[in-house]
Each structure stands twice: as structure tokens, then as C-alpha cells.
Enzyme design. Structure first.
Site, PDB file in Angstrom:
ATOM      1  N   HIS A   1      35.615  46.747  55.598  1.00  0.00           N
ATOM      2  CA  HIS A   1      36.371  46.576  54.354  1.00  0.00           C
ATOM      3  C   HIS A   1      37.111  45.246  54.461  1.00  0.00           C
ATOM      4  O   HIS A   1      38.080  45.159  55.202  1.00  0.00           O
ATOM      5  CB  HIS A   1      37.352  47.733  54.190  1.00  0.00           C
TER       6      HIS A   1
ATOM      7  N   ASP B   1      39.412  42.537  52.858  1.00  0.00           N
ATOM      8  CA  ASP B   1      40.292  42.221  51.734  1.00  0.00           C
ATOM      9  C   ASP B   1      40.055  40.776  51.318  1.00  0.00           C
ATOM     10  O   ASP B   1      40.197  39.856  52.127  1.00  0.00           O
ATOM     11  CB  ASP B   1      41.746  42.457  52.138  1.00  0.00           C
TER      12      ASP B   1
ATOM     13  N   ASP C   1      39.839  51.359  49.209  1.00  0.00           N
ATOM     14  CA  ASP C   1      41.239  51.010  49.491  1.00  0.00           C
ATOM     15  C   ASP C   1      42.073  50.751  48.243  1.00  0.00           C
ATOM     16  O   ASP C   1      43.200  50.282  48.340  1.00  0.00           O
ATOM     17  CB  ASP C   1      41.250  49.764  50.401  1.00  0.00           C
TER      18      ASP C   1
ATOM     19  N   HIS D   1      42.455  44.062  45.022  1.00  0.00           N
ATOM     20  CA  HIS D   1      43.543  45.038  45.181  1.00  0.00           C
ATOM     21  C   HIS D   1      44.706  44.619  46.073  1.00  0.00           C
ATOM     22  O   HIS D   1      45.582  45.456  46.358  1.00  0.00           O
ATOM     23  CB  HIS D   1      42.982  46.406  45.606  1.00  0.00           C
TER      24      HIS D   1
HETATM   25 ZN   LIG Z   1      41.980  46.601  51.190  1.00  0.00          ZN
END
Ligand SMILES: [Zn+2]
Length: 1008
Positions: free
Chosen positions: A263, A265, A375, A579
Site C-alpha cells: 500500500h 501512499d 486505507d 487519502h
Molecule cells: Zn494510506
């Protein structure tokens, strides 16, 4: 038998740590290392490869914050290692922190082709096997000295490290050993056996036989290890473990579909430019792991991250494309980024899927049916319909497991949105998107799974995430041992779609959850970094107008439609809805750049709009109002331009007897007292007061705001216990047709302009705050004389209701929630809307007077916060907000006024008497959310509409000449005709539509 369990367990731990793991590399030889540090930002690979280096020794500090250093690594494999498996083990100075939150690197060959990434749990590079001795190593490492933002290991402390302009030059890392080493695969496998069995053992009941069988086998294995010669005895130890590792899982064992994952970001505790490199490092590691491990599969989401690889690291891209074609590197999620889903507007949420899915289709021929948002901080009730309209039907997230108050009752269920669309949804019970295949995690997934007895499967995203890293060979080794092991859930590598197919097939009647998936945490992400929020909202509104006027100008005036510009700007807006960007939870660097980017895009969009409008208007002296809103404004049709026909302007404030000022337009009478507070907003036509008795609206309230953790993310419930009303007034007067109120509080100053336009029941409130508080929460309060058990707040393509009471912990936990342009409360026949142009967070509460049981409802908009982590200067400076109080508003009025507040009027003088709209809808409940030309550049007109009031609607859509209306079709969001759609009823240039509550439809109408 005597109970020596703890003795054996402690022995296992020590022997693993101090003897077995160190024996994985029994022989080592040092590498020569040199370094060059780039003076500024990262340089192109060719420049890094060519840079003049100087020697650097182990133990030397290197790497200023956010710096890039190029290491030159050379060495020769000793002749006596012939026949061995040899790896380079490259320790850049890794700390115990997890991958992605510290230094990392990418190893290149001398020709610039990348080999693989380096991080603290994956620091090896294998040479060709077997070596013959004498092989030479000549590598370069592009190393990023990204700082660890936790001050002395303590999270959430203010730090200057979050922006290169404030981070200083102090070296962040100390070079560790860089060496060639012989890799003993048998010892490594013994370590994996023992880790898996030790971790499984710890999860098993102490009174069960399996635990003791493993314990005895481990004891025998440790007896078999010669601590003076682990390498020669490792196989004998493994032989002692073979029996317990071969015992199969019980038939009812939980089944875990593992999918390799990282994951990443897209920005967070690092800037966007660093994510470009993080993605390349992780992708090169994952393609290498896929080559080494035939059963492993890896899923990556976010089309933007694929696009970065394509644009910046063509060699990694080639490896990714090859692995995708083989079906093992799986593009998942079908969105441009893993965006927030609370705040993006209707069209933006739709375009996340349009651009994501289109990228995957064009680059890979793959269409993902799974929305992948592990997330994201909660999920708006409008999302299911959008997922479905994009041609997807499933959702994965684990984030709701972070809720702090209530446990969500399902792991696999149907999620139903505001329009009735249902999405097959899975929350991995491992409660993580960073599964490491630890026994504790596997056991938690199995015991936590809430569908036991009716379903058997869950998914485990496996690999280091957040800052990247991905799956390691150790995780793959553990998964192999857990494939079919007594006492454990079973584990199998599977693509997300394969898991979903099986999960759907075994679960005929999953439970249904209706409405938003509210995260009971991170509520302040609706408010933090107010200028990022404003930038997003303004960009969304400008994009609407740019598409509308560019399409109109293209059809009417032959102006080329700006396909490429709009495509690029859309993707940039979508990226910033990631996010941790739109929610305001990134470092200062990210938000500083976001403000600059929004300003630049705003100018560009204003230019597109102005150019199109000028082309439509021509040069002349006719005063035209261009109405980009979906409803008639000032007598001008939606999507058209004409001279304003309405009353226009605003009423002049007049003094109030006994002090204060009055704004009265014959429909609404607003009284502002000497404190600048709205003590009355009287609906003259309905004969009703909007302001709660004895209270005042337009009241600014300031609360201390110091959450227990996650400063930019969280506001904790106790913030409401204290606070003060800002009622001291510095000045109160009249400015034009506005009442001007100025207040000073703390280190800050606020100026408000209040006005009542002619002809409508609306009080406009423009607020400018020069904000210099720390750890404070600023609210704008509207106590309303309305008894409302629930309130409506706008979400994508409609609105959703939330209760105003706090009967249960579920309602109590929603003390701060998201809305788009309006909040609406009502009693039968009469309501009030509060609309905004840039705020998302709000709270709605009720209170009851003891004396007469009169019940009132207070709506508060959340304006500003000032958390100090991760950006220590969050929200410092000047902010502008527009709110409006609309007494007597129905939902339809709220929808209309919401659009109005967000779409400022454009006026210019031109030659034409009017510009007729391309599209006209005869029913106000049916709202046009987009008018544009088709993305395939063929010239077709695309119109997206939705039912906005929550009822059924019949609408006739009239389309301008030049389009073949009787060949109009319904399409999905990607503008592809729907195969199972009923034929449209079209004649005489119109299309008739019957819409369900909140239904969205996309019409595609060919050019004649
Ligand atoms: Zn994240």
C-alpha cells in the site's frame, strides 16, 4: 511429564536470534563503497551514474533530510566461494523502523538498468547462481535519505523535517556494512521453519495436543543444531521439524487468500516526487520476487502509480508490463488513486474510476471489478452507485477495523448506497493492509472472521506498505509453510478477483449494510489543511464549468475542445484527492505544493472558461450572465447565457431600533445585534423564525483541540467539553450592501460580510480569517428553531441522512461528519439549509428546553484547525469561506443553493442576445452534473444527470441541434453504451427519462 514449555520457547527465541539467523550468511567479503550527494533535488539516473564519487567508510554519516546520494559499490567474489550462492547485503544505515519511513535505495547496473530496491527488510541483491569466483560487482545505488519524522521514536511531535525548506542539513543515517556474502539456503529455511512453528505454537491452546507436538519437535530440532557449526547441522534440525510441518490443516480451517501488496501512499510523510521513486523501488523488487517465486502474485492499485513508473522508469515499466501480461502482477482497484471518498464531489468520484479504469484498459487490456481502498478514511453512501456505474461491483477495505467505538458486524457483506446499488464488500479480518504472514496475524484473521459458519474465506494483503517495500521472500516462505498446516488457517496466493469469485460463490445471502461506512476515527481530516480543501472544491467547480463552456463553444463556435488540458487537469485534481492529501494529513511540503498546484490549475481553468465564453459571446455591449449552475439563475437558463432578468443585487442594511442592523428583502428579515450575531432570521412568507429562541446564529466558537494522537487526523470527543463563544466585536458597520463585522481573538482576526440578496430567502455570510491559533478548532454555529430527528447532508449524487440524537454508541461516534455543499434540517413543510463553498466537516446536535420541551437543532460548520503534526504550521494564515443560511428551504432549495454558492457568476459583455444551452432539463429534481464532449474525442455529447431530491422523477432532456437524439444511448461512466439498458424514448430533439431516487444516468448523444 514435567512442564518445560516456557523453557523451550525461550530457548527457541535465543538460538534463532543469536545463532541460526546469523548463520544464514556464514562468509562475507567487504565491498568498496564511494558516495556522491546530489546538491539539490534528485537528479536523472544518467547524472547520478556519471557523478564523481569519493570513498565512504562504514560508520560514516551521510544524507541530509530529503537528499539523494549515489553510492558506487564495487567488489570481487572470492575464488574460494566457487559453487556457493552469493548475495550482496547492502545496509545503507537502516534503522529498526519499518520500511518506507527511513532511508531506501534502488540498485542499478553500470548501464543504468535497475536491479532492485533496498529497504531494511530487503537489503540483499543476489548474484548469478552458482558463482565461479572472481565475478566483479559494479553497481550504483540511488539512495534517498528520507527522514524519520518520529522525534526520538515518539510519534506526533511537531518537527521541521516535513519540508526540505525547513529540514536543515544534518546527516540522517550512518552507513552500515556493505558486503558480499555466502547465502546458506538450508539455514535460512531452518529459520523460516522455526519462525512459522514458533509463531503458530504461541497461538495454539496450551491444553491442546498440537501445541505440545510442535514444542517437542522444536526441542528436538534445537538439540540437533550444533551451535558451533549451525551450517553443517541445519538439515538435521530441519528433518526433526518435517513431521509437524507436514500435518495438514483441519477441514474447517479458515482459508486465507494472500495477495502480495504494497500500500503506497501517493504522498504522506514524503512529497509526491518521492512516491514516484518509492513506487519504482517497490515495483522492481516485486517483479524480481515474482521471477523467483512461481506461486506468488502481487496486486498494485492506483493507475497514477503505474503512470509514474511508465513516465519515469521505463525499464521497471517493461518488467511490470511483462508480469502483468503473465497474470501475476495485477492492476487492482480501477481508480486513479486510492482517494478519500467522503469529500470528492460527484463528478470527481466518478472520474477517479473513469481515469483509473481507462488507464488499466489502455495499457493492459484489464478491467478491474474490485474497488481497492484498504486505507481510506470512511466511505460515503454515494459510492456504491459510482462503483457500479463504472462497471465494477466489489469493494475491499480494512479501514473500518480502525473504528474506536463500535465493532463492525460483518467481514463479507453487501454494501447498499443511497440509490439502492449493492456492492459485494470484504473487510479482511486480518485487520491490516500490511500482513507479514506472522502467526499472530493469521490466527487473528481466523478468530476475528465474523462470517464463520456461513463463509470460510478472507483476503490478506501481504507486504510492507504505506511508504512502500512490498512482500519479502520471508513472507513467501512463511505462506508456503502455512498452505496446509494443522492448527493454522490455510494460506494460498491468489489474485483479488479469484478470492472474490470464491467468496461470492460460497456466500449466497450475505448480510446487507445500508448507508455510509463511517470511520470512527480521523474525523478531523474533514477540516485540516483548509486551503487544500478549498483548492479541491474550487477545482471541481471550475472543471464543471470548463467542460460545459468548452463543449458549448466547440458545438456553437467551432472552438477546439481542450481534451488534453482537461485530461491533465482532471488527473491532477484526482491525484490530490489521495487519502492523505485532500484529508490534510500530509507533511508541510505536500500541502505547500498542493496550494501552488491548485492556484496554477485554477488560473488555467479560468482561462479555458473565459476563452470559451468569449467565443460564445463575441465582442459587443450586451451584458450577459453565464449560468454554469444546473438551475435557472437570474432568469438565465442553466448552461446558457443571457442578460440577467431577476432583481439582482442585495438589500441595504438599515439600523435596528435599540442597536444592530436589519437586512429585510420582503421575504426574509435578518436581525444582527450589536455583537454581530444573527439573533433573528424570519421567513416572512411562511411566518417562521429560523433562529432558536434566545440563541444566535453566525456564532463563531473556539475549542481547544489536542487529540490523544494523530493530530492532523483526529478530533477527540472531549473537544466539546470546553470552548468559548467569540462574541466580542472589534467593529460593526455597513460596507456597501453588507453588514461588516470584525473580531479579534487570540492571535487571529476575522472579518465577516453578511448580506441578503433581493428576491430570495437567503443570508450570505462571507468569512475571512487570518488564523494564527495553535491546536484550536473553529466552528461556525447556526442554532435553528427546527425539531429534526435527522438531518440530510449532501454526498455524491444525492444526500444521506444521519440521526441528530446519540441514543446508541453508533450515533454518538458520529460527532463530526462529512457534507458537501449543504446540510438540511426540517419539520414537515418547513426546513432550513446551511450551505458552504469550501467546508466539509460539520456537526449537528439537538437540544430541548426544560421549560416547554421545545426542541431545537444546531448545525455547525467546521472552519479551521491548527494541529502541529505532521505539518507544524497547519492552517496558519488567511482563509476565506462562504456560507449561506437558507430559511424555508426544501431539499430542492438546498441542492440549488449549494450549487449557487460553489459556482460564482460569470458576467461579460458580448455581441449576442443570448447563448442557448446545449442541454435543457425540464425538471429541477433532475440535476445535470456534467456536460462535456466524449473522452474518445469523436465529438459526441456526454451528459450526466441524477435525481437529487431522493424521489422519483420524470424529466425531458432537450438537446441542441446538431446532435442525433434518437441515437442517444445510456452509458457507463466510461461512456461505453450499457448493453442491458432499455431503449431510450427520444423524439423531436428530446429524451425522456424516468429516474429512481438518486439514480445517476449518463447519456451519450452522437454528433449529426
Ligand atoms: Zn494510506
Amino acid at each position: 511429564m514435567h512442564d518445560d514449555r516456557q523453557l523451550v520457547e525461550a530457548r527457541l527465541e535465543r538460538v534463532l536470534r543469536e545463532r541460526i539467523r546469523p548463520a544464514v550468511y556464514p562468509l562475507t567479503a567487504p565491498l568498496d563503497v564511494e558516495i556522491w550527494s546530489a546538491p539539490g533535488e534528485p537528479v536523472p539516473v544518467a547524472e547520478g551514474l556519471a557523478a564523481a564519487t569519493r570513498p565512504i567508510a562504514e560508520g560514516t554519516q551521510w544524507g541530509r533530510p530529503w537528499g539523494t546520494s549515489w553510492f558506487k559499490v564495487t567488489g570481487t567474489v572470492p575464488a574460494e566461494w566457487a559453487g556457493a550462492t552469493v548475495e550482496a547485503v547492502l545496509d545503507l544505515g537502516f534503522t529498526p523502523r519499518t520500511p518506507g519511513f527511513q532511508c531506501e535505495g534502488l540498485v542499478y547496473r553500470p548501464d543504468g538498468s535497475p536491479i532492485k530496491g533496498l529497504h531494511p527488510r530487503n537489503s540483499h541483491v543476489r548474484l548469478g547462481f552458482p558463482v565461479v569466483g572472481g565475478e566483479e560487482v559494479h553497481w550504483r545505488i540511488e539512495a534517498a535519505s528520507n527522514p524519520d519524522l518520529d522525534t526520538n521514536g515518539v510519534p506526533f511531535q511537531p518537527t521541521p523535517l516535513g519540508d526540505r525548506t525547513t529540514a536543515g542539513d544534518a546527516p540522517q543515517y550512518t552507513l552500515g556494512p556493505m558486503r558480499l556474502a555466502v547465502f546458506d539456503e538450508t539455514v535460512w529455511n531452518l529459520a523460516m521453519d522455526l519462525e512459522v512453528l514458533g509463531e503458530l505454537m504461541a497461538e495454539l491452546p496450551v491444553d491442546g495436543a498440537r501445541r505440545w507436538e510442535i514444542l517437542r519437535a522444536v526441542g528436538r530440532a534445537l538439540d540437533a543444531v550444533d551451535l558451533q557449526d549451525v551450517n553443517s547441522t541445519a538439515q538435521a534440525a530441519r528433518d526433526e521439524l518435517a513431521g509437524v510441518l507436514a500435518a495438514p490443516a483441519v477441514p474447517t480451517a479458515h482459508r486465507i487468500s494472500a495477495v502480495g501488496h504494497a500500500h503506497i501512499d501517493s504522498a504522506w510523510l514524503w512529497p509526491l516526487r518521492e512516491t514516484v521513486r518509492k513506487v519504482a523501488r517497490t515495483a522492481s523488487n516485486m517483479t524480481a520476487l515474482l521471477e523467483a517465486e512461481p506461486e506468488f502474485v502481487f496486486a498494485m492499485s492506483q493507475a497514477q502509480q503505474f503512470a509514474w513508473i511508465k513516465d519515469h522508469r521505463p525499464e521497471v515499466w517493461a518488467r511490470v508490463k511483462k508480469a502483468v501480461a503473465a497474470g501475476r502482477f495485477i492492476p487492482v482497484g480501477g481508480m486513479w488513486v486510492e482517494s478519500d471518498t467522503n469529500m470528492p464531489g460527484s463528478e470527481a468520484m466518478a472520474r477517479q474510476f473513469v481515469h483509473g479504469k481507462r488507464f488499466f484498459l489502455e495499457e493492459f487490456g484489464i478491467e478491474s471489478e474490485e474497488a481497492w481502498l484498504p486505507d481510506t478514511f470512511g466511505f460515503a453512501a454515494g459510492l456504491p452507485q459510482i462503483i457500479k456505474a463504472a462497471g465494477a461491483r466489489r469493494l475491499l477495505t480494512q479501514k473500518i477495523s480502525w473504528s474506536r467505538t463500535n465493532r463492525f458486524p460483518h467481514h463479507t457483506f453487501l454494501w447498499e448506497g443511497i440509490d439502492g446499488s449493492r456492492i459485494f464488500t470484504h473487510f479482511p479480518p486480518v485487520d491490516s493492509y500490511n500482513c507479514e504472514m506472522k502467526g499472530r496475524q493469521i490466527a487473528h484473521a481466523a478468530s476475528n472472521f465474523k462470517e464463520k459458519g456461513v463463509a470460510t474465506r478472507s483476503l490478506a494483503p501481504t507486504g510492507y506498505g504505506d511508504g512502500g517495500g512490498g512482500t519479502t521472500r520471508e513472507m513467501v516462505a512463511k505462506a508456503a509453510r502455512l498452505r496446509n498446516l494443522e492448527g493454522s488457517a490455510t494460506v494460498q496466493w491468489e489474485a483479488p478477483a479469484t478470492f472474490f469469485d470464491k467468496a461470492e460463490a460460497e456466500y449466497a445471502n450475505p448480510p446487507v449494510w445500508v448507508g455510509e461506512l463511517y470511520l470512527e476515527l480521523h474525523r478531523a481530516t474533514l477540516t485540516s489543511q483548509a486551503q487544500t480543501k478549498r483548492g479541491n472544491r474550487r477545482s471541481e467547480s471550475l472543471l464543471r464549468e470548463a467542460e460545459l463552456w468548452a463543449a458549448t463553444a466547440s458545438v456553437r463556435a467551432g472552438v477546439p475542445y481542450p481534451y488534453a488540458e482537461l485530461d491533465r487537469i482532471w488527473k491532477t485534481v484526482l491525484l490530490h484527492q489521495f487519502h492523505d492529501i485532500l484529508p490534510g494529513s500530509s507533511i508541510a511540503w505536500v500541502h505547500r505544493e498542493a496550494r501552488e498546484t491548485y492556484a496554477r490549475m485554477g488560473e488555467e481553468l479560468e482561462g479555458i472558461i473565459a476563452g470559451a465564453q468569449r467565443a460564445l459571446a463575441g465582442e459587443g455591449s450586451v451584458e450577459l450572465l453565464f449560468n454554469g449552475a444546473p438551475h435557472t439563475r437570474g432568469g438565465v437558463s442553466a448552461g446558457g447565457a443571457a442578460p440577467e432578468a431577476g432583481p439582482g443585487g442585495a438589500v441595504t442594511p438599515v439600523p435596528h431600533e435599540g442597536g444592530g442592523l436589519v437586512l429585510d428583502n420582503g421575504l426574509l428579515r435578518v436581525e444582527i445585534d450589536n455583537r454581530g450575531l444573527v439573533v433573528s432570521a424570519y421567513d416572512l412568507t411562511a411566518g417562521r423564525e429560523a433562529v432558536a429562541p434566545g440563541q444566535a446564529a453566525n456564532l463563531l466558537q473556539l475549542h481547544p483541540d489536542f487529540p490523544n494522537q494523530w493530530d492532523a487526523w483526529d478530533v477527540d470527543a472531549f473537544y466539546r467539553n470546553t470552548g468559548r463563544d467569540l462574541v466580542e466585536v472589534e467593529s460593526l458597520g455597513v460596507e456597501g450592501t453588507s453588514v461588516r463585522i470584525e473580531r479579534v481573538f487570540g492571535e487571529s482576526r476575522v472579518v465577516q460580510l453578511l448580506s441578503v440578496p433581493n428576491g430570495v430567502k437567503r443570508l450570505d455570510i462571507d468569512t475571512e480569517v487570518d488564523w494564527h491559533e495553535r491546536e484550536q478548532f473553529l466552528k461556525l454555529s447556526f442554532p435553528l428553531d427546527v425539531k429534526a430527528d435527522r438531518y440530510a447532508s449532501e454526498t455524491q449524487f444525492g444526500h444521506a441522512y444521519r440521526p441528530t440524537h446519540q441514543n446508541t454508541s453508533w450515533e454518538w461516534a458520529k460527532f463530526e461528519a462529512c457534507n458537501h455543499r449543504f446540510v438540511h434540517v426540517d419539520e414537515p413543510g418547513w426546513g432550513v439549509a446551511v450551505v458552504n463553498d469550501a467546508t466539509y466537516g460539520h456537526d449537528v446536535t439537538r437540544s430541548v428546553r426544560v421549560a416547554d420541551a421545545g426542541t431545537t437543532t444546531t448545525v455547525r460548520a467546521s472552519l479551521l484547525r491548527a494541529p502541529r503534526y505532521p505539518d507544524p504550521e497547519t492552517d496558519q494564515g488567511v482563509h476565506r469561506f462562504r456560507h449561506a443560511l437558507v430559511p424555508g428551504a426544501t431539499i430542492a432549495d438546498a441542492v440549488r443553493e449549494g450549487y449557487r454558492a460553489n459556482l460564482p457568476e460569470h458576467r461579460l459583455t458580448g455581441a449576442v442576445a443570448a447563448v442557448a444551452p446545449l442541454v435543457t432539463v425540464d425538471e429541477d429534481a433532475v440535476v445535470v452534473s456534467a456536460v462535456k464532449l466524449a473522452d474518445d474525442r469523436g465529438g459526441d455529447l456526454v451528459v450526466r444527470l441524477y435525481e437529487a431530491n431522493g424521489g422519483r422523477a420524470h424529466a425531458t432532456v432537450s438537446v441542441a441541434d446538431g446532435f442525433v437524439v434518437d441515437r442517444a444511448v445510456l452509458t457507463d461512466l466510461l461512456e461505453r453504451p450499457l448493453v442491458d439498458a432499455e431503449a431510450l424514448s427520444a423524439e423531436d430533439g428530446t429524451v425522456s427519462l424516468d429516474l429512481r431516487p438518486f439514480q445517476l444516468v449518463t447519456l451519450r448523444i452522437p454528433r449529426a
